[in-house]
Design a protein around this motif. Structure first.
Motif, PDB file in Angstrom:
ATOM      1  N   ASN A 196      89.138  21.487  26.441  1.00 53.01           N
ATOM      2  CA  ASN A 196      89.286  22.934  26.572  1.00 53.01           C
ATOM      3  C   ASN A 196      88.648  23.369  27.887  1.00 53.01           C
ATOM      4  N   ILE A 197      89.232  24.359  28.549  1.00 52.75           N
ATOM      5  CA  ILE A 197      88.717  24.857  29.823  1.00 52.75           C
ATOM      6  C   ILE A 197      88.396  26.333  29.657  1.00 52.75           C
ATOM      7  N   VAL A 198      87.182  26.715  30.068  1.00 55.72           N
ATOM      8  CA  VAL A 198      86.731  28.100  29.950  1.00 55.72           C
ATOM      9  C   VAL A 198      86.325  28.596  31.326  1.00 55.72           C
ATOM     10  N   LEU A 199      86.855  29.746  31.732  1.00 54.26           N
ATOM     11  CA  LEU A 199      86.540  30.355  33.021  1.00 54.26           C
ATOM     12  C   LEU A 199      85.888  31.711  32.780  1.00 54.26           C
ATOM     13  N   ASP A 200      84.613  31.825  33.188  1.00 48.92           N
ATOM     14  CA  ASP A 200      83.855  33.073  33.010  1.00 48.92           C
ATOM     15  C   ASP A 200      83.916  33.567  31.572  1.00 48.92           C
ATOM     16  N   LYS A 233      86.173  32.984  29.347  1.00 49.70           N
ATOM     17  CA  LYS A 233      87.502  33.146  28.784  1.00 49.70           C
ATOM     18  C   LYS A 233      88.264  31.828  28.872  1.00 49.70           C
ATOM     19  N   ILE A 262      91.196  29.111  29.366  1.00 49.99           N
ATOM     20  CA  ILE A 262      92.387  28.979  30.189  1.00 49.99           C
ATOM     21  C   ILE A 262      93.409  28.160  29.422  1.00 49.99           C
ATOM     22  N   ASP A 312      98.211  25.943  37.490  1.00 50.49           N
ATOM     23  CA  ASP A 312      97.562  26.677  36.398  1.00 50.49           C
ATOM     24  C   ASP A 312      96.131  27.065  36.766  1.00 50.49           C
ATOM     25  N   ILE A 313      95.394  26.142  37.373  1.00 50.77           N
ATOM     26  CA  ILE A 313      94.013  26.416  37.728  1.00 50.77           C
ATOM     27  C   ILE A 313      93.943  27.452  38.847  1.00 50.77           C
ATOM     28  N   ALA A 340      94.693  30.843  37.533  1.00 51.17           N
ATOM     29  CA  ALA A 340      93.585  31.329  36.706  1.00 51.17           C
ATOM     30  C   ALA A 340      92.512  31.989  37.572  1.00 51.17           C
ATOM     31  N   PHE A 341      92.388  31.544  38.829  1.00 50.30           N
ATOM     32  CA  PHE A 341      91.448  32.141  39.770  1.00 50.30           C
ATOM     33  C   PHE A 341      92.092  33.284  40.561  1.00 50.30           C
TER      34      PHE A 341
END
Length: 248
Positions: A45-49, A51, A53, A72-73, A76-77
């Protein structure tokens, strides 16, 4: 893991690895090649700030390294990700705008009038080209005859400016030290498509050359003329003349 899932992971891993190696190899001017690897679909799983992704393509685990889909990455930014196939480059965010360099006056062929080293001074007897040691002297400062226009008495030179790619012409203008009189000044006029753009009056041979910049945007035909009026200098020179390009 079932056989179907394993084959899916292996096939996906091979495609992802092949693209990665091809991109790097081409950038380094080597021939692209293919390599068989063992790849596994990762369930990380990937979480950014804070939340999560959600990826459109599965992450891959190859030799202990996790590979994520760059698009995708990047998105996301908040970055746009595009592929430049001509230059074999992935662009994240906005592509860098190319800078259009300045053009020296010597790079343009005159429509009429002689080339810079012959426009004035009576030709080679008075003004030699740069490769033969030619110099123009303005207030004891020597300038190359490259990117210079040297007038003897009245004269003019004209150029085609194709594609409207120039915004201004600039350089220095002054009276050559070889003039006999100390009080004589020069007069240079610039014309664009047969309309006067600017008039520049120089100092005397005892004065510093004057910096000039003339707007030539939208001009197709540029003419530079030395006005030999009563009491004006016979030898007037423009040096370090360049045309600034319009930046897209």
């Amino acid at each position: 893991m079932g056989r179907k899932s394993y084959l899916k992971g292996l096939a996906t891993g091979m495609v992802g690895t092949t693209l990665f190696i091809t991109t790097i190899s081409t950038a380094d001017a080597f021939e692209p090649y293919y390599k068989n690897v063992k790849a596994f679909i990762s369930s990380i799983n990937i979480v950014l700030d804070g939340k999560p992704i959600y990826l459109k393509a599965d992450p891959l685990l190859i030799d202990g390294t996790t590979y994520l889909p760059l698009r995708d990455i990047g998105e996301a930014f908040g970055k746009q990700v595009t592929w430049d196939g001509v230059n074999n480059t992935i662009i994240i965010g906005q592509a860098e705008k190319s800078h259009r360099p300045s053009t020296g006056i010597y790079q343009l062929d005159p429509i009429y009038g002689e080339r810079y080293m012959f426009v004035g001074y009576g030709g080679k007897d008075y003004l030699e080209p740069e490769e033969d040691g030619g110099k123009i002297t303005l207030l004891k400062q020597q300038f190359s005859t490259i990117n210079s226009i040297a007038f003897l008495d009245g004269g003019s030179v004209s150029y085609h400016l194709y594609d409207n790619k120039f915004k201004s012409i600039k350089g220095l203008v002054g009276v050559d030290d070889s003039n006999s009189g100390y009080s004589e000044k020069g007069i240079i006029k610039f014309y664009g498509d047969n309309k006067e753009l600017a008039t520049i009056t120089t100092g005397t041979k005892r004065d510093e050359p004057i910096a000039f910049e003339v707007d030539i945007r939208g001009i197709e035909k540029l003419e530079i003329k030395n006005i030999k009026a009563s009491g004006t200098a016979s030898r007037v020179a423009l040096v370090d003349v360049v045309l600034e390009a319009v930046q897209e």
